[in-house]
Design an enzyme around this catalytic site. Structure first.
Site, PDB file in Angstrom:
ATOM      1  N   ASP A   1      -3.889  -9.714  12.576  1.00  0.00           N
ATOM      2  CA  ASP A   1      -4.054  -8.313  12.982  1.00  0.00           C
ATOM      3  C   ASP A   1      -3.108  -8.096  14.157  1.00  0.00           C
ATOM      4  O   ASP A   1      -3.331  -8.624  15.257  1.00  0.00           O
ATOM      5  CB  ASP A   1      -5.512  -8.042  13.360  1.00  0.00           C
ATOM      6  CG  ASP A   1      -5.753  -6.562  13.602  1.00  0.00           C
ATOM      7  OD1 ASP A   1      -4.895  -5.920  14.256  1.00  0.00           O
ATOM      8  OD2 ASP A   1      -6.787  -6.046  13.140  1.00  0.00           O
ATOM      9  N   ILE A   2      -2.055  -7.345  13.908  1.00  0.00           N
ATOM     10  CA  ILE A   2      -0.981  -7.207  14.900  1.00  0.00           C
ATOM     11  C   ILE A   2      -1.469  -6.455  16.128  1.00  0.00           C
ATOM     12  O   ILE A   2      -1.257  -6.879  17.271  1.00  0.00           O
ATOM     13  CB  ILE A   2       0.238  -6.512  14.249  1.00  0.00           C
ATOM     14  CG1 ILE A   2       0.716  -7.364  13.061  1.00  0.00           C
ATOM     15  CG2 ILE A   2       1.369  -6.318  15.248  1.00  0.00           C
ATOM     16  CD1 ILE A   2       1.643  -6.664  12.115  1.00  0.00           C
TER      17      ILE A   2
ATOM     18  N   ASN B   1       0.836  -1.200   0.000  1.00  0.00           N
ATOM     19  CA  ASN B   1       0.000   0.000   0.000  1.00  0.00           C
ATOM     20  C   ASN B   1       0.872   1.251   0.000  1.00  0.00           C
ATOM     21  O   ASN B   1       2.095   1.158  -0.019  1.00  0.00           O
ATOM     22  CB  ASN B   1      -0.962  -0.016   1.190  1.00  0.00           C
ATOM     23  CG  ASN B   1      -0.197  -0.112   2.494  1.00  0.00           C
ATOM     24  OD1 ASN B   1       0.575   0.772   2.838  1.00  0.00           O
ATOM     25  ND2 ASN B   1      -0.379  -1.221   3.209  1.00  0.00           N
TER      26      ASN B   1
HETATM   27  N1  CTP Z   1      -3.448  -3.185  12.180  1.00  0.00           N
HETATM   28  C1  CTP Z   1      -2.583  -4.193  12.513  1.00  0.00           C
HETATM   29  N2  CTP Z   1      -2.570  -5.344  11.794  1.00  0.00           N
HETATM   30  C2  CTP Z   1      -3.419  -5.519  10.777  1.00  0.00           C
HETATM   31  C3  CTP Z   1      -4.299  -4.500  10.407  1.00  0.00           C
HETATM   32  C4  CTP Z   1      -4.291  -3.345  11.127  1.00  0.00           C
HETATM   33  O1  CTP Z   1      -1.800  -4.023  13.452  1.00  0.00           O
HETATM   34  N3  CTP Z   1      -3.395  -6.654  10.098  1.00  0.00           N
HETATM   35  C5  CTP Z   1      -3.479  -1.977  12.984  1.00  0.00           C
HETATM   36  C6  CTP Z   1      -2.963  -0.745  12.286  1.00  0.00           C
HETATM   37  O2  CTP Z   1      -1.577  -0.585  12.531  1.00  0.00           O
HETATM   38  C7  CTP Z   1      -3.780   0.348  12.928  1.00  0.00           C
HETATM   39  C8  CTP Z   1      -5.108  -0.331  13.243  1.00  0.00           C
HETATM   40  O3  CTP Z   1      -4.805  -1.706  13.296  1.00  0.00           O
HETATM   41  O4  CTP Z   1      -3.230   0.761  14.154  1.00  0.00           O
HETATM   42  C9  CTP Z   1      -6.206  -0.080  12.281  1.00  0.00           C
HETATM   43  O5  CTP Z   1      -5.795  -0.298  10.976  1.00  0.00           O
HETATM   44  P1  CTP Z   1      -6.758  -0.056   9.738  1.00  0.00           P
HETATM   45  O6  CTP Z   1      -6.058  -0.457   8.487  1.00  0.00           O
HETATM   46  O7  CTP Z   1      -7.364   1.313   9.815  1.00  0.00           O
HETATM   47  O8  CTP Z   1      -7.953  -1.008  10.051  1.00  0.00           O
HETATM   48  P2  CTP Z   1      -8.230  -2.523   9.829  1.00  0.00           P
HETATM   49  O9  CTP Z   1      -8.317  -3.174  11.156  1.00  0.00           O
HETATM   50  O10 CTP Z   1      -7.315  -3.128   8.833  1.00  0.00           O
HETATM   51  O11 CTP Z   1      -9.711  -2.466   9.266  1.00  0.00           O
HETATM   52  P3  CTP Z   1     -10.259  -1.919   7.871  1.00  0.00           P
HETATM   53  O12 CTP Z   1      -9.109  -1.994   6.898  1.00  0.00           O
HETATM   54  O13 CTP Z   1     -11.361  -2.815   7.570  1.00  0.00           O
HETATM   55  O14 CTP Z   1     -10.704  -0.507   8.140  1.00  0.00           O
END
Ligand code: CTP
Length: 403
Positions: free
Chosen positions: A312-313, A213
């Protein structure tokens, strides 16, 4: 500030501009700075150590073994100074520092110091423009060495061009600004360990293709830099970005989300504050090929890449949080920003979500950011500010949560 007065160590090297260093000493002293001087043997051909001794009221060292009472003088000088300024800095001394050569008191001190190193080059235009000199400067810049660039003009040798040491007043003013930047900030994170995730993750499709991304990593790097400036021990778990590692921060480079989870988990265990700013790829190819997929023979594989969900970390580690740990996440949203951030706050067991609206060129890769802090009890809307200022606001809030 650790001492009553900040201390600037001035290194003087063998160049006619050395006489101007006396004015730098006086200018810094007038601003309330303690100044110490170390000289190379060649510098003493231009100005005697007695002059600097008289100006600074401090011993002036030249040789590595000059001070019988201090057998490791280069280390004590290196540790004592808040800033090490080398003015004038010859091409030879810049080259030595760039290559880690430490063969006198000045260069051993430069190698040993952890304080900011500032070089004010002074040399003939030919030497200044030489490829070797420019490459040495570039190497030093990459390592975080600061430069007060040489000016152009009439040179002592009769040539005209770039290479004159900047004027003493300008050098003094730049050093005072640096001291302000360094010590004007709070030191309220001393003793804290901060873990930050930053940048994108890169998920391989085959040996050359990947899913990723637009994240620049700027926000996470700004947080790491701010936390470090405030005294924290910082581990920055970073996906591939084109930013220089902030000075003093331990950077753990990773590529995929799975690597990032592993690195973040081990840093998280030791951290009192964890900030998850990485733009982690939500999905990864289930069966990455270790060779390049070819059009024709691999059409079927290229046409349908099976994706699986990444860990999801933030969520994983949020739910592993121990009492006393503060966990902060981000939410980059294009709509229903606060509502979506609230859902993430609960789902990922975070203490705060920094919510920002993205889209139409906002947030990704920009230097400014407009965000809201979504907490369990309240929402704090912030004005638009630089990522570095936002980083400090996030750390302020982290400390409030911790108390
Ligand atoms: N994050 C993470 N690991 C992932 C996805 C997200 O640690 N696999 C963390 C990001 O670093 C951020 C938060 O979760 O602090 C939210 O990330 P975001 O991309 O906005 O949300 P998502 O949980 O991926 O949800 P969506 O893309 O559906 O909005």
């Amino acid at each position: 500030m650790t001492r009553e007065k900040p201390c600037v160590l001035i290194g003087v090297t063998g160049c006619i501009a050395a006489y101007k260093t006396c004015e730098i000493v006086r200018g810094l002293q007038k601003a309330g700075v303690r100044v110490k001087v170390v000289m190379t043997e060649h510098a003493t051909e231009f100005v005697g150590p007695t002059t600097f001794r008289a100006l600074t009221h401090e011993p002036v060292a030249v040789g590595l073994f000059d001070d019988p009472s201090d057998p490791i003088h280069h280390i004590s000088l290196a540790q004592e100074c808040d800033v090490f300024l080398i003015a004038p800095c010859t091409a030879n001394v810049a080259a030595k520092i760039a290559h880690g050569i430490a063969d006198d008191l000045l260069t051993t001190t430069a190698l040993a110091t952890k304080s900011p190193l500032v070089l004010a080059p002074a040399m003939n235009v030919g030497m200044y423009e030489a490829a070797a000199t420019q490459e040495n400067f570039e190497t030093l810049r990459r390592r975080g060495v600061r430069f007060i660039d040489a000016a152009s003009g009439y040179q002592a040798c009769g040539d005209v061009g770039r290479g004159r040491m900047e004027e003493p007043e300008a050098i003094v003013s730049q050093i005072l600004t640096l001291l302000d930047d360094l010590f004007g900030v709070k030191r309220d994170l001393v003793g804290e360990r901060v873990m930050v995730t930053a940048g994108p993750t890169v998920e391989p499709i085959d040996a050359v293709r990947y899913i990723s991304n637009h994240s620049s990593g700027k926000m996470g790097y700004a947080i790491a830099e701010a936390a470090c400036a405030r005294g924290a021990e910082v581990t920055l778990v970073s996906g591939p970005v084109s930013l220089a590692a902030p000075e003093g921060v331990t950077v753990v480079p990773v590529k995929t989300a799975c690597d990032m989870l592993e690195a973040a988990r081990s840093a998280f265990a030791e951290s009192s504050i964890a900030i998850f700013s990485a733009a982690v790829a939500d999905l990864r190819p289930a069966n990455p090929s270790d060779r390049k997929l070819k059009k024709g023979s691999d059409d079927a594989s290229l046409a349908s890449i099976l994706l699986v969900e990444n860990p999801d970390i933030l969520k994983t580690l949020g739910w592993e949080k121990k009492p006393g740990q503060v966990v902060i996440g981000f939410a980059a949203e294009t709509n229903d920003v606060i509502e979506n951030a609230r859902v993430k706050l609960e789902k990922k067991n975070a203490d705060m979500i920094v919510a920002n609206w993205v889209g139409e060129g906002r947030a990704f890769g920009q230097d400014d950011n407009q965000a809201s802090f979504v907490l369990h009890e309240e929402v704090i809307d912030l004005p638009s500010m630089s990522k570095r200022d936002l980083a400090d606001r996030i750390l302020d809030q982290a400390l409030l949560i911790a108390r």
